[in-house]
Enzyme design. Sequence first.
Site, PDB file in Angstrom:
ATOM      1  N   ILE A  88      31.123 -21.955 -18.510  1.00 38.09           N
ATOM      2  CA  ILE A  88      31.101 -23.297 -18.054  1.00 38.09           C
ATOM      3  C   ILE A  88      30.712 -23.428 -16.573  1.00 38.09           C
ATOM      4  O   ILE A  88      30.195 -23.852 -16.185  1.00 38.09           O
ATOM      5  CB  ILE A  88      31.766 -24.222 -18.410  1.00 38.09           C
ATOM      6  N   ASP A  89      30.783 -22.020 -15.410  1.00 43.27           N
ATOM      7  CA  ASP A  89      30.602 -21.994 -14.274  1.00 43.27           C
ATOM      8  C   ASP A  89      29.248 -21.930 -13.983  1.00 43.27           C
ATOM      9  O   ASP A  89      28.770 -21.914 -12.581  1.00 43.27           O
ATOM     10  CB  ASP A  89      31.520 -20.873 -13.835  1.00 43.27           C
ATOM     11  N   MET A 134      36.815 -26.948 -11.935  1.00 46.34           N
ATOM     12  CA  MET A 134      35.963 -25.842 -12.403  1.00 46.34           C
ATOM     13  C   MET A 134      35.148 -25.365 -11.525  1.00 46.34           C
ATOM     14  O   MET A 134      34.289 -25.919 -11.350  1.00 46.34           O
ATOM     15  CB  MET A 134      36.364 -25.530 -13.326  1.00 46.34           C
ATOM     16  N   GLY A 164      30.619 -14.761 -20.603  1.00 47.17           N
ATOM     17  CA  GLY A 164      31.366 -14.240 -19.058  1.00 47.17           C
ATOM     18  C   GLY A 164      31.090 -13.022 -18.664  1.00 47.17           C
ATOM     19  O   GLY A 164      30.414 -12.076 -19.226  1.00 47.17           O
ATOM     20  N   ASP A 165      30.949 -12.952 -17.324  1.00 49.74           N
ATOM     21  CA  ASP A 165      30.670 -11.960 -16.490  1.00 49.74           C
ATOM     22  C   ASP A 165      31.758 -10.771 -17.144  1.00 49.74           C
ATOM     23  O   ASP A 165      31.326  -9.504 -17.692  1.00 49.74           O
ATOM     24  CB  ASP A 165      30.474 -12.102 -15.098  1.00 49.74           C
TER      25      ASP A 165
END
Length: 363
Positions: free
Chosen positions: A141-142, A184, A117-118
Amino acid sequence: MKKLLVSTGGGDCPGLNAVIRGIVKRASQEQDWEVWGCYEAFNGIMEDPIRVIRLDEKAVAGIHVQGGTILGTTNKGNPMQFPEKQADGTIKKVNRIPWLVERFKSNGFDAIINIGGDGSQAISQALFEAGMPVVGVPKTIDNDLSSTDFTFGFQTAVQTATDSFDRLVTTANSHHRVMIMEVMGRNAGWIALYTAIAGGAEICLIPEIPYDLNKVIEKIESRYNNGRGFVNIVIAEGAMAKNGTITSSKGEEGRTSIRLGGVCFTLSQQLKDAGLEADVRETVLGHTQRGGTPVAFDRVIASVFGVKAMELVLAGKFGRLVVLKNNDFSSVTIKEAISEYNYVDPKGTLVQSAKGLGISFGD
């Protein structure tokens, strides 16, 4: 023979193995590349002796249907802020990126594909700027990377959350309860928003729209008549009331961010303290959203991400992230990809459509 190292970092999510398989399957069609996997993000290459594994077609056969990652993963030990014990016993965070680049090269690795991710892609950018050929694959998943329409794992997380929500609807109805389901979403409420629309929630609370407790209670009470009725609420872990704070704890040593979780209990207590008479129950989905078999959509985009990432390596196009944009696969610079966070737009189509369905955001 050139050597490619593959890493999976940050939180795990369904589809990671499909990316790994896609990379290996595409690389196997070349004569001059071999693929290796690094255990637990970059921890495997930072240890003595190093922990890496040769990845060939046999090693990845059938793994695209498996959840998790065969390489393991971690969100600790960020090489940009590596916790290093000093002589006096204190912990100092140091930048180990230059050392890590030399470590890669001294072990014969010619390129890196970093899946994450980021936070992981910030590490990718730092490695690239330090002289390491890197290609990124977006994983969260966000769904909070703005450069891609979807990240793999997100759809599976939404499906898991929706399945759970459907079950809570029936029991809420049976007992005339208010059910609060926490999903989440640290800074972005995409999972909560999609689940609320898919599941038919009455209330959806997300980080981008701080909620007014009175508005939430007003919506709840509109659903009850002489004690009969029910309400289902979806709340993202990073949601909070106006003039409130997020529900968090310190978390484990070595993490760069605080640990969220438990906001459903915070909201429940707020409702009770405000005098709400309805019976309130709470459910935290937690890591069930990260586990299990990826749905078909996530398998497809994860597999294509893997192929396209390998093709960027073959083309020598480093410092780039594979993305899905407007139903097509392309790439952007990693620097561009991490420059802007993908928040839910409170005035966007999805939120406004949800409101059109009667879903309250507490605003």
